[in-house]
Design an enzyme around this catalytic site. Structure first.
Site, PDB file in Angstrom:
ATOM      1  CD  GLU A  37      -4.335 -10.822  -6.777  1.00  0.00           C
ATOM      2  OE1 GLU A  37      -3.420  -9.849  -6.421  1.00  0.00           O
ATOM      3  OE2 GLU A  37      -5.299 -10.695  -6.418  1.00  0.00           O
ATOM      4  CB  CYS A  48      -2.979  -6.733  -6.408  1.00  0.00           C
ATOM      5  SG  CYS A  48      -4.339  -5.401  -6.507  1.00  0.00           S
ATOM      6  CD  GLU A  67      -2.542  -1.445   2.553  1.00  0.00           C
ATOM      7  OE1 GLU A  67      -4.017  -1.892   2.372  1.00  0.00           O
ATOM      8  OE2 GLU A  67      -3.108  -0.378   3.498  1.00  0.00           O
TER       9      GLU A  67
HETATM   10 ZN   LIG Z   1      -5.692  -7.072  -8.219  1.00  0.00          ZN
END
Ligand SMILES: [Zn+2]
Length: 138
Positions: free
Chosen positions: A61, A59, A50
């Site tokens: 992924e 994210c 973040e």
């Molecule tokens: Zn994502």
């Protein structure tokens, strides 16, 4: 793309869980880990990271995918994702699009909650009618 059996998916879930502990989440306190397996059998791990201005947040992924692409990987067998929440963490829309750039629609996506209760579906089920390189051709 090589087929992944349940035992292998469980191993990937273990690795994703380890990756989740690297998450940087001072704002949401919602941790996610991902394990992406290349077609030559390597694992790339990612966590969510973040940022104080929010939009640069990335994210798990995409962290895993971008690490793999940087290393020259272009073919993948599957991804396992685990989160710190009560519900399984499915990839967000942006991550579905990023995965579709390099992964076949039949690639398995394992999504787990913090208790390792998970479902497995395919990328094509998560992102039907995806936009890809073929759509840019006249
Ligand atoms: Zn994502």
């Amino acid at each position: 793309m090589n087929r992944i059996d349940l035992e292998e998916m469980e191993k990937m879930l273990d690795l994703a869980e380890e990756a989740m502990h690297h998450a940087y989440t001072p704002y949401s306190n919602f941790q996610v880990g991902a394990c992406l397996r290349t077609s030559d059998g390597e694992y790339y791990l990612g966590c969510n990271i973040e940022n104080a201005s929010y939009t640069p947040t990335v994210c798990a992924e995409r962290t895993a995918m971008f690490k793999a692409v940087f290393d020259g990987k272009r073919s993948f067998d599957g991804i396992a994702i685990i989160c710190s929440g009560n519900n399984p963490s499915f990839p967000c829309g942006v991550c579905r699009q990023v995965l579709s750039e390099f992964c076949e629609s039949g690639m398995p996506v394992l999504s787990s909650n913090r208790n390792r209760e998970y479902t497995v579906c395919t990328l094509g089920e998560l992102l039907p009618h995806s936009f890809g390189i073929g759509d840019l051709k006249a």
